[in-house]
Design an enzyme around this catalytic site. Structure first.
Site, short mmCIF file in Angstrom:
data_model
loop_
_atom_site.label_atom_id
_atom_site.label_comp_id
_atom_site.label_asym_id
_atom_site.label_seq_id
_atom_site.Cartn_x
_atom_site.Cartn_y
_atom_site.Cartn_z
N ASN A 67 -7.20 -94.24 42.03
CA ASN A 67 -7.92 -94.46 40.78
C ASN A 67 -6.97 -94.56 39.60
O ASN A 67 -7.26 -95.24 38.62
CB ASN A 67 -8.90 -93.29 40.53
CG ASN A 67 -9.51 -93.33 39.15
OD1 ASN A 67 -10.22 -94.28 38.80
ND2 ASN A 67 -9.21 -92.31 38.33
N ARG A 117 -15.85 -94.67 34.79
CA ARG A 117 -15.01 -95.52 35.66
C ARG A 117 -13.84 -96.18 34.97
O ARG A 117 -12.82 -96.48 35.61
CB ARG A 117 -15.88 -96.58 36.33
CG ARG A 117 -16.79 -95.96 37.37
CD ARG A 117 -17.71 -96.97 37.98
NE ARG A 117 -18.49 -96.36 39.05
CZ ARG A 117 -19.74 -96.70 39.36
NH1 ARG A 117 -20.35 -97.65 38.67
NH2 ARG A 117 -20.36 -96.09 40.34
N ASP A 126 -5.43 -94.91 33.93
CA ASP A 126 -6.48 -95.44 34.78
C ASP A 126 -6.24 -96.90 35.18
O ASP A 126 -6.21 -97.80 34.34
CB ASP A 126 -7.82 -95.33 34.05
CG ASP A 126 -8.99 -95.35 35.02
OD1 ASP A 126 -9.05 -94.44 35.87
OD2 ASP A 126 -9.82 -96.28 34.94
N ARG A 154 -9.44 -90.64 52.94
CA ARG A 154 -10.31 -89.94 52.00
C ARG A 154 -9.97 -90.53 50.62
O ARG A 154 -8.79 -90.61 50.26
CB ARG A 154 -10.00 -88.45 52.01
CG ARG A 154 -10.81 -87.63 50.99
CD ARG A 154 -9.95 -87.00 49.93
NE ARG A 154 -10.75 -86.17 49.02
CZ ARG A 154 -10.33 -85.81 47.81
NH1 ARG A 154 -9.15 -86.17 47.37
NH2 ARG A 154 -11.10 -85.09 47.04
N ASP A 156 -9.88 -90.17 46.88
CA ASP A 156 -9.98 -89.25 45.75
C ASP A 156 -10.61 -89.97 44.56
O ASP A 156 -10.31 -91.14 44.30
CB ASP A 156 -8.57 -88.77 45.39
CG ASP A 156 -8.56 -87.85 44.18
OD1 ASP A 156 -8.98 -86.69 44.31
OD2 ASP A 156 -8.14 -88.30 43.09
N HIS A 160 -14.89 -92.56 40.15
CA HIS A 160 -14.25 -93.12 38.96
C HIS A 160 -13.78 -94.55 39.18
O HIS A 160 -13.04 -95.10 38.36
CB HIS A 160 -13.10 -92.22 38.51
CG HIS A 160 -13.58 -90.84 38.14
ND1 HIS A 160 -14.04 -90.54 36.88
CD2 HIS A 160 -13.74 -89.72 38.89
CE1 HIS A 160 -14.44 -89.26 36.86
NE2 HIS A 160 -14.27 -88.76 38.06
N GLU A 186 -14.83 -89.41 47.84
CA GLU A 186 -15.15 -88.23 47.04
C GLU A 186 -15.98 -88.65 45.84
O GLU A 186 -15.47 -89.25 44.90
CB GLU A 186 -13.87 -87.53 46.56
CG GLU A 186 -14.18 -86.24 45.82
CD GLU A 186 -13.17 -85.90 44.74
OE1 GLU A 186 -13.06 -84.73 44.38
OE2 GLU A 186 -12.51 -86.81 44.22
N ARG A 218 -28.06 -69.26 49.31
CA ARG A 218 -28.29 -68.34 50.43
C ARG A 218 -28.43 -66.92 49.90
O ARG A 218 -27.64 -66.47 49.10
CB ARG A 218 -27.10 -68.38 51.40
CG ARG A 218 -27.10 -69.59 52.29
CD ARG A 218 -25.89 -69.52 53.16
NE ARG A 218 -26.03 -68.40 54.08
CZ ARG A 218 -25.95 -68.53 55.41
NH1 ARG A 218 -25.73 -69.70 55.95
NH2 ARG A 218 -26.07 -67.48 56.19
C1 LM2 Z 1 -10.58 -85.49 41.48
N1 LM2 Z 1 -11.74 -85.97 41.67
O1 LM2 Z 1 -12.25 -86.98 41.09
C2 LM2 Z 1 -10.23 -84.17 42.06
O2 LM2 Z 1 -11.36 -83.49 42.48
C3 LM2 Z 1 -9.50 -83.37 41.03
O3 LM2 Z 1 -9.18 -82.11 41.55
C4 LM2 Z 1 -8.25 -84.12 40.62
O4 LM2 Z 1 -7.58 -83.41 39.59
C5 LM2 Z 1 -8.64 -85.46 40.01
N2 LM2 Z 1 -9.66 -86.13 40.76
C6 LM2 Z 1 -7.42 -86.37 39.91
O5 LM2 Z 1 -7.00 -86.78 41.17
C7 LM2 Z 1 -6.47 -82.63 39.99
C8 LM2 Z 1 -6.56 -81.29 39.27
C9 LM2 Z 1 -6.34 -81.48 37.77
C10 LM2 Z 1 -5.03 -82.18 37.52
C11 LM2 Z 1 -5.10 -83.54 38.24
C12 LM2 Z 1 -3.82 -84.34 38.07
O6 LM2 Z 1 -7.83 -80.69 39.53
O7 LM2 Z 1 -6.30 -80.17 37.15
O8 LM2 Z 1 -4.84 -82.38 36.12
O9 LM2 Z 1 -5.28 -83.32 39.66
O10 LM2 Z 1 -2.71 -83.64 38.58
C13 LM2 Z 1 -3.57 -81.95 35.61
C14 LM2 Z 1 -3.74 -80.87 34.55
C15 LM2 Z 1 -4.54 -81.43 33.36
C16 LM2 Z 1 -3.82 -82.67 32.80
C17 LM2 Z 1 -3.61 -83.69 33.94
C18 LM2 Z 1 -2.81 -84.91 33.46
O11 LM2 Z 1 -4.42 -79.77 35.15
O12 LM2 Z 1 -4.61 -80.42 32.35
O13 LM2 Z 1 -4.68 -83.27 31.81
O14 LM2 Z 1 -2.88 -83.06 35.01
O15 LM2 Z 1 -1.51 -84.58 33.05
C19 LM2 Z 1 -4.14 -83.36 30.49
CA CA Z 2 -11.13 -95.47 36.98
#
Ligand code: LM2
Ligand code: CA
Length: 327
Positions: A67, A117, A126, A154, A156, A160, A186, A218
């Site tokens: 994405n 999206r 994006d 899978r 991710d 989006h 997902e 539950r």
């Molecule tokens: C998802 N689903 O649509 C996943 O469920 C989610 O866990 C993923 O985020 C997200 N897509 C992107 O693949 C994870 C995590 C975030 C993390 C991102 C990117 O849950 O906390 O964001 O991966 O590594 C982190 C920081 C956030 C920051 C971002 C960009 O926690 O604070 O945003 O990186 O630098 C400014």
């Molecule tokens: Ca997108």
């Protein structure tokens, strides 16, 4: 082998290296390129693993982060050694550049499919998958994985991306064992947004997040099982045997829960607030690695099997350790 027919790998492609906080699990969700060196190993190691799994009838399914690329404001060197700069949209090892991305706006309105999206999910640059060029680059990455022996994917953050764009990418893929590669998407649909899982069912399987809502209802538990990716991974192992073989351990608050698995493993979760308690884990004395943080913190069990369990509300809401876990 041993009844397992498949495993899911974490994203195998190059991603950012986050130093603050030190190497969090989520750095793998910020791609830098489609080179196959990640924190989990090199391309040669990936090939070797897939070959050995296939040889014993275990299919390998890769987690795909297509994405977006890295988060805005991030620059540096990725896990395969590629220099990148998100603010300049410089991902030259693909290559992706400015025109391949949507304009920078935050995903902040789940009632609007275009916002969900075409804007930046938590600030992640994006990709515009409506472009033939972008589709080709992504399909090239997937075909490379198929050539290596990966059986499926899978996806991710599928929610989006537009289903038609995902379909177009799928249309460019090589076959797997004479058929189409297995896909599971997902799509986080809690009956609360404009995007429905049903938009994706023609593209493959769709992960069902409402399962957690049901589970939560539950009567014997008020646990939210859907903590985060890491929580689910660790929990899965124990979950299959719950409740018969897991023992719930008393904690002093209703939104905190802890389980032990005999003298083999221990799991604690805090739905909200800090957890700070001495609990009887049932495990042998020793210093254990927290599986959730990849050993960034450790838990000491004393000679009576007791341990000081601390979960802070601003950190991972789960903690788990096992006998024989990596040390
Ligand atoms: C998802 N689903 O649509 C996943 O469920 C989610 O866990 C993923 O985020 C997200 N897509 C992107 O693949 C994870 C995590 C975030 C993390 C991102 C990117 O849950 O906390 O964001 O991966 O590594 C982190 C920081 C956030 C920051 C971002 C960009 O926690 O604070 O945003 O990186 O630098 C400014
Ligand atoms: Ca997108």
């Amino acid at each position: 082998m041993l009844g397992y027919c498949g495993v899911q790998t974490s994203p195998p492609n190059e991603h950012v290296i986050v130093t603050s906080p030190p190497r969090p699990w989520w750095e793998i969700y910020q791609p830098v390129s489609y080179l196959l060196t990640s924190r989990f190993g090199t391309e040669a190691q990936l090939r070797d693993m897939v070959r050995r799994c296939n040889a014993v009838g275990v299919g390998v399914y890769a987690d795909l982060v297509i994405n977006h690329m890295a988060g805005m404001g991030r620059t540096g060197t990725g896990t395969a050694g590629t220099h990148f700069d998100s603010d300049a949209y410089d991902f030259h090892a693909v290559p992706f550049s400015r025109p391949n991305f949507h304009n920078d706006c935050p995903v902040n309105n789940y009632g609007d499919p275009n916002n969900v999206r075409n804007c930046y999910l938590v600030g992640l640059s994006d990709l515009d998958q409506s472009q033939e060029y972008v589709r080709d680059k992504i399909a090239g990455y997937l075909n490379n994985l198929i050539d290596i022996g990966i059986k499926g994917f899978r996806v991710d953050a599928a929610k989006h991306m537009h289903p038609n764009d995902i379909a177009a990418i799928q249309g460019k893929l090589k076959s797997v064992d004479g058929g189409t590669p297995f896909f599971y998407h997902e799509v986080i649909d809690q009956n609360d947004g404009a995007i429905k899982t049903t938009e994706y069912t023609r593209l493959g399987y769709v992960t069902e997040f409402r399962y957690c809502q049901k589970l939560k209802q539950r009567p014997r538990t008020s646990i939210d099982f859907c903590v985060n990716q890491r929580g689910r991974l660790v929990w899965k192992r124990m979950e299959t045997q719950w409740p018969e073989r897991l023992k719930r351990i008393g904690t002093n608050k209703g939104d905190k829960v802890a389980f032990s698995r005999g003298n083999k493993g221990f799991f604690a979760m805090s739905k909200q607030g800090n957890m700070d308690e001495w609990l009887n884990t049932g495990l042998p004395a020793g210093s254990y690695c927290n599986l959730i943080t990849d050993c960034a913190d450790r838990i000491t069990v004393d000679g009576n099997g007791r341990a000081h369990i601390v979960i802070r509300s601003n950190e991972d809401p789960v903690l788990a350790f096992i006998v024989g876990g990596s040390s």
